[in-house]
Design an enzyme around this catalytic site. Structure first.
Site, PDB file in Angstrom:
ATOM      1  N   ALA A 130       0.918  -1.247  -0.059  1.00  0.00           N
ATOM      2  CA  ALA A 130      -0.060   0.105   0.032  1.00  0.00           C
ATOM      3  C   ALA A 130       1.071   1.015   0.143  1.00  0.00           C
ATOM      4  O   ALA A 130       1.011   1.829   1.062  1.00  0.00           O
ATOM      5  CB  ALA A 130      -0.918  -0.075   1.124  1.00  0.00           C
ATOM      6  N   ILE A 157       8.420   4.634   7.590  1.00  0.00           N
ATOM      7  CA  ILE A 157       7.664   5.744   8.626  1.00  0.00           C
ATOM      8  C   ILE A 157       8.927   6.693   9.251  1.00  0.00           C
ATOM      9  O   ILE A 157       9.932   6.346   9.971  1.00  0.00           O
ATOM     10  CB  ILE A 157       7.254   4.974   9.986  1.00  0.00           C
ATOM     11  CG1 ILE A 157       6.280   3.716   9.459  1.00  0.00           C
ATOM     12  CG2 ILE A 157       6.533   5.801  10.703  1.00  0.00           C
ATOM     13  CD1 ILE A 157       5.091   4.133   8.526  1.00  0.00           C
ATOM     14  N   ARG A 268      35.013  31.320  -8.937  1.00  0.00           N
ATOM     15  CA  ARG A 268      35.775  30.719  -9.801  1.00  0.00           C
ATOM     16  C   ARG A 268      36.118  31.104 -11.309  1.00  0.00           C
ATOM     17  O   ARG A 268      35.424  31.634 -11.866  1.00  0.00           O
ATOM     18  CB  ARG A 268      34.648  29.280 -10.110  1.00  0.00           C
ATOM     19  CG  ARG A 268      35.425  28.211 -11.140  1.00  0.00           C
ATOM     20  CD  ARG A 268      36.497  27.327 -10.505  1.00  0.00           C
ATOM     21  NE  ARG A 268      36.989  26.622 -11.680  1.00  0.00           N
ATOM     22  CZ  ARG A 268      38.054  25.807 -11.532  1.00  0.00           C
ATOM     23  NH1 ARG A 268      38.998  26.123 -10.316  1.00  0.00           N
ATOM     24  NH2 ARG A 268      38.445  24.750 -12.275  1.00  0.00           N
ATOM     25  N   ILE A 337      27.446  23.615 -12.357  1.00  0.00           N
ATOM     26  CA  ILE A 337      28.214  24.527 -12.079  1.00  0.00           C
ATOM     27  C   ILE A 337      29.507  24.514 -11.598  1.00  0.00           C
ATOM     28  O   ILE A 337      30.613  25.250 -11.709  1.00  0.00           O
ATOM     29  CB  ILE A 337      27.388  25.972 -11.686  1.00  0.00           C
ATOM     30  CG1 ILE A 337      26.299  26.314 -12.731  1.00  0.00           C
ATOM     31  CG2 ILE A 337      28.168  27.159 -11.337  1.00  0.00           C
ATOM     32  CD1 ILE A 337      25.118  27.216 -12.431  1.00  0.00           C
ATOM     33  N   GLU A 363       5.303  11.353   0.802  1.00  0.00           N
ATOM     34  CA  GLU A 363       3.845  11.959   0.712  1.00  0.00           C
ATOM     35  C   GLU A 363       3.131  12.037  -0.593  1.00  0.00           C
ATOM     36  O   GLU A 363       2.644  13.021  -0.846  1.00  0.00           O
ATOM     37  CB  GLU A 363       4.088  13.243   1.728  1.00  0.00           C
ATOM     38  CG  GLU A 363       4.680  13.127   2.996  1.00  0.00           C
ATOM     39  CD  GLU A 363       4.382  14.132   3.840  1.00  0.00           C
ATOM     40  OE1 GLU A 363       3.389  15.093   3.853  1.00  0.00           O
ATOM     41  OE2 GLU A 363       5.091  14.392   4.815  1.00  0.00           O
ATOM     42  N   THR A 365       3.948  10.439  -4.704  1.00  0.00           N
ATOM     43  CA  THR A 365       4.915  10.634  -5.939  1.00  0.00           C
ATOM     44  C   THR A 365       4.617  11.845  -6.733  1.00  0.00           C
ATOM     45  O   THR A 365       3.353  12.196  -6.514  1.00  0.00           O
ATOM     46  CB  THR A 365       5.044   9.549  -6.473  1.00  0.00           C
ATOM     47  OG1 THR A 365       3.965   8.973  -7.294  1.00  0.00           O
ATOM     48  CG2 THR A 365       5.577   8.132  -5.955  1.00  0.00           C
TER      49      THR A 365
HETATM   50  N1  CAA Z   1      -9.370  14.928   1.025  1.00  0.00           N
HETATM   51  C1  CAA Z   1     -10.228  14.217   1.682  1.00  0.00           C
HETATM   52  N2  CAA Z   1     -10.983  13.022   0.854  1.00  0.00           N
HETATM   53  C2  CAA Z   1     -10.281  12.942  -0.183  1.00  0.00           C
HETATM   54  C3  CAA Z   1      -9.282  13.391  -0.663  1.00  0.00           C
HETATM   55  C4  CAA Z   1      -8.880  14.637  -0.112  1.00  0.00           C
HETATM   56  N3  CAA Z   1      -7.718  15.158  -0.400  1.00  0.00           N
HETATM   57  N4  CAA Z   1      -9.263  13.051  -1.900  1.00  0.00           N
HETATM   58  C5  CAA Z   1     -10.093  11.937  -2.187  1.00  0.00           C
HETATM   59  N5  CAA Z   1     -10.875  11.930  -0.986  1.00  0.00           N
HETATM   60  C6  CAA Z   1     -12.072  11.003  -0.914  1.00  0.00           C
HETATM   61  C7  CAA Z   1     -12.854  10.958  -2.232  1.00  0.00           C
HETATM   62  O1  CAA Z   1     -13.982  12.096  -2.150  1.00  0.00           O
HETATM   63  C8  CAA Z   1     -13.536   9.608  -2.099  1.00  0.00           C
HETATM   64  O2  CAA Z   1     -14.637   9.813  -0.997  1.00  0.00           O
HETATM   65  P1  CAA Z   1     -16.152   8.963  -1.535  1.00  0.00           P
HETATM   66  O3  CAA Z   1     -16.160   7.741  -1.848  1.00  0.00           O
HETATM   67  O4  CAA Z   1     -16.945   9.398  -0.325  1.00  0.00           O
HETATM   68  O5  CAA Z   1     -16.320  10.024  -2.770  1.00  0.00           O
HETATM   69  C9  CAA Z   1     -12.730   8.741  -1.404  1.00  0.00           C
HETATM   70  O6  CAA Z   1     -11.654   9.724  -0.728  1.00  0.00           O
HETATM   71  C10 CAA Z   1     -11.731   8.069  -2.510  1.00  0.00           C
HETATM   72  O7  CAA Z   1     -11.138   8.926  -3.421  1.00  0.00           O
HETATM   73  P2  CAA Z   1     -10.398   8.676  -4.773  1.00  0.00           P
HETATM   74  O8  CAA Z   1     -11.021   7.307  -5.701  1.00  0.00           O
HETATM   75  O9  CAA Z   1      -9.783   9.574  -5.485  1.00  0.00           O
HETATM   76  O10 CAA Z   1      -9.190   7.829  -4.064  1.00  0.00           O
HETATM   77  P3  CAA Z   1      -8.100   6.898  -4.537  1.00  0.00           P
HETATM   78  O11 CAA Z   1      -8.059   5.758  -3.743  1.00  0.00           O
HETATM   79  O12 CAA Z   1      -8.211   6.630  -6.186  1.00  0.00           O
HETATM   80  O13 CAA Z   1      -6.958   7.607  -4.330  1.00  0.00           O
HETATM   81  C11 CAA Z   1      -4.775   8.784  -4.502  1.00  0.00           C
HETATM   82  C12 CAA Z   1      -6.315   8.566  -4.989  1.00  0.00           C
HETATM   83  C13 CAA Z   1      -4.840  10.275  -4.924  1.00  0.00           C
HETATM   84  C14 CAA Z   1      -3.952   7.981  -5.516  1.00  0.00           C
HETATM   85  C15 CAA Z   1      -4.484   8.561  -3.140  1.00  0.00           C
HETATM   86  O14 CAA Z   1      -4.513   7.214  -2.905  1.00  0.00           O
HETATM   87  C16 CAA Z   1      -3.196   8.997  -2.663  1.00  0.00           C
HETATM   88  O15 CAA Z   1      -2.936  10.182  -2.403  1.00  0.00           O
HETATM   89  N6  CAA Z   1      -2.066   8.148  -2.599  1.00  0.00           N
HETATM   90  C17 CAA Z   1      -0.715   8.294  -2.322  1.00  0.00           C
HETATM   91  C18 CAA Z   1      -0.676   8.040  -0.950  1.00  0.00           C
HETATM   92  C19 CAA Z   1       0.487   8.713  -0.207  1.00  0.00           C
HETATM   93  O16 CAA Z   1       0.742   9.994  -0.410  1.00  0.00           O
HETATM   94  N7  CAA Z   1       1.402   7.981   0.534  1.00  0.00           N
HETATM   95  C20 CAA Z   1       2.628   8.530   1.202  1.00  0.00           C
HETATM   96  C21 CAA Z   1       2.542   8.024   2.593  1.00  0.00           C
HETATM   97  S1  CAA Z   1       3.021   9.259   3.837  1.00  0.00           S
HETATM   98  C22 CAA Z   1       4.648   9.086   4.004  1.00  0.00           C
HETATM   99  O17 CAA Z   1       5.328   9.681   2.879  1.00  0.00           O
HETATM  100  C23 CAA Z   1       5.561   8.429   4.840  1.00  0.00           C
HETATM  101  C24 CAA Z   1       6.174   9.585   5.910  1.00  0.00           C
HETATM  102  O18 CAA Z   1       6.440   9.392   7.174  1.00  0.00           O
HETATM  103  C25 CAA Z   1       6.599  10.831   5.082  1.00  0.00           C
END
Ligand code: CAA
Length: 379
Positions: A130, A157, A268, A337, A363, A365
């Site tokens: 995931a 994490i 430089r 550079i 957060e 890609t």
């Molecule tokens: N805010 C609130 N709700 C939202 C939303 C938002 N920004 N975007 C979508 N939703 C809701 C939608 O409205 C929908 O709800 P309903 O079913 O009630 O209508 C639901 O969420 C599903 O929406 P999508 O069909 O658009 O969702 P999806 O499964 O297709 O996902 C995605 C879209 C953009 C790919 C999303 O999964 C995503 O952002 N993935 C990337 C995850 C990520 O950024 N991971 C990084 C982890 S954190 C990290 O990096 C670790 C660290 O410690 C730094």
């Protein structure tokens, strides 16, 4: 429209800059080389109130605005991206969601220690299967009498080995799909909570990135954040805001790479004159400076929208997409550079390039940012 910062914002930026220059700069290369978590400077960040930026005074924060926090992440990241990561994962991914979605009791219990920096925070969403598909959660949370019992494994994490308060996404009802994912507050000393393997990374080497394993980890029922089934939306909203933080980190890295390139180009000499007198170098610097400024404007606009309470998913994604690409491009050109010296550890520019890369990945890609932007403009 007003592009001026307030007196408070300027003062906070000055405080962060002095701290970064005087206390972080001397250790920035060392923690990168040794992959050592900077305990002393993180304690100083707590003393200086950085973990309380954008947190209300009622919960022990400074009461400053979100833009001040974003400026702090940029300023710190300009000197050490690892320090910027520690601050932004803690604040954007742990303190803010508890503030936004927590009950009064949860806020009273967890926020003061997070705002003071007594405890660090982390966010556990990503799993082996995931990543971009954050909905494919395998970790489960089963309600048994008055406790949720968590089982599963999280990876990548940030602050994993040093945080004490974790937000953990887990499936409470698989049949409900996205709406069967919930978010929990988990304390590190809970039996069954295990900090796993630490990652050896390309960049942000002074920050901690680990696996987190949950083995029959039983937490009080009241530690659910929001309601059962709210977890996916909480995660995406948290990431919307977190992405502004990562974008500001990218601007900080890019600014330092640009500054280093300007000063090297002026000193430089080749063919009897500074290389800055060559039009080829001037055009490179002009493009680099323009991209840094454009990225910062996108970041500030997204931060301002968040501050006003407007929707900002698209703007945050645009800011992260642009700023992370800018950081990569500017860091790479800065090495160019610097020539051969830029490829060595005699100058910090090779570190800027390694640190910049993660801003295109974590957060969400750059491809995820395009998915978010496209979904918003086509809606
Ligand atoms: N805010 C609130 N709700 C939202 C939303 C938002 N920004 N975007 C979508 N939703 C809701 C939608 O409205 C929908 O709800 P309903 O079913 O009630 O209508 C639901 O969420 C599903 O929406 P999508 O069909 O658009 O969702 P999806 O499964 O297709 O996902 C995605 C879209 C953009 C790919 C999303 O999964 C995503 O952002 N993935 C990337 C995850 C990520 O950024 N991971 C990084 C982890 S954190 C990290 O990096 C670790 C660290 O410690 C730094």
């Amino acid at each position: 429209m007003d592009f001026d910062f307030t007196e408070e914002q300027v003062l906070i930026q000055k405080t962060v800059r002095e701290f970064a220059d005087n206390e972080v700069k001397p250790i920035a290369a060392e923690i990168d080389r040794t992959h050592g978590f900077p305990v002393e400077t993180v304690n100083r960040m707590a003393e200086l109130g950085f973990f309380g930026l954008s947190i209300p005074e009622a919960y022990g924060g400074s009461g400053s605005d979100y833009i001040s926090y974003i400026m702090a992440v940029e300023t710190l990241s300009a000197v050490s991206a690892a320090h910027g990561t520690i601050l932004s994962a803690h604040t954007s991914l742990c303190t803010h969601p508890i503030l936004s979605f927590g009950t009064d009791a949860q806020k009273q219990k967890y926020i003061p220690d997070l705002a003071s920096g007594k405890k660090l925070g982390a966010f556990c969403l990503t799993e082996a299967g995931a990543g971009t598909d954050a909905s494919a959660q395998q970790t489960t949370a089963e309600l048994k009498s008055d406790r949720y019992v968590l089982n599963g494994s999280k990876m990548f994490i940030t602050n994993g080995a040093v945080a004490e308060t974790f937000l953990v996404a887990a499936v409470t009802d698989r049949a409900k799909g996205l709406k069967g994912i919930s978010m929990f507050i988990v304390e590190k000393d809970t039996p069954g909570f295990v900090v796993g393997q630490a990652e050896e990374k390309l960049g942000i080497c002074g920050s901690s990135t680990t696996e987190i394993i949950l083995k029959g980890c039983a937490i009080p029922q009241e530690n659910i954040l929001g309601k059962e089934g709210d977890g996916f939306k909480i995660a995406l909203q948290t990431l919307d805001s977190g992405r502004i933080g990562i974008a500001s980190q990218a601007v900080g890295i890019a600014q330092s790479a640009l500054d280093a390139a300007i000063s090297y180009a002026k000193e430089r000499k080749q063919f009897g004159k500074p290389i800055s007198s060559n039009q080829g170098i001037q055009w490179m610097l002009a493009e680099m400076a323009t991209k840094v400024e454009a990225s910062r404007l996108l970041v500030m606009r997204a931060a301002w929208l968040k501050e006003t309470g407007a929707r900002y998913s698209k703007e945050a994604a645009m800011a992260k997409l642009t700023a992370s690409a800018t950081a990569m491009d500017v860091a790479s050109k800065s090495i160019q550079i610097h020539g051969g010296l830029g490829y060595t550890k005699s100058y910090p520019v090779e570190r800027y390039l390694r640190d910049a890369k993660i801003t295109e990945i974590y957060e969400g890609t750059s491809e995820v940012q395009k998915m978010v932007i496209a979904a918003n403009i086509l809606a």
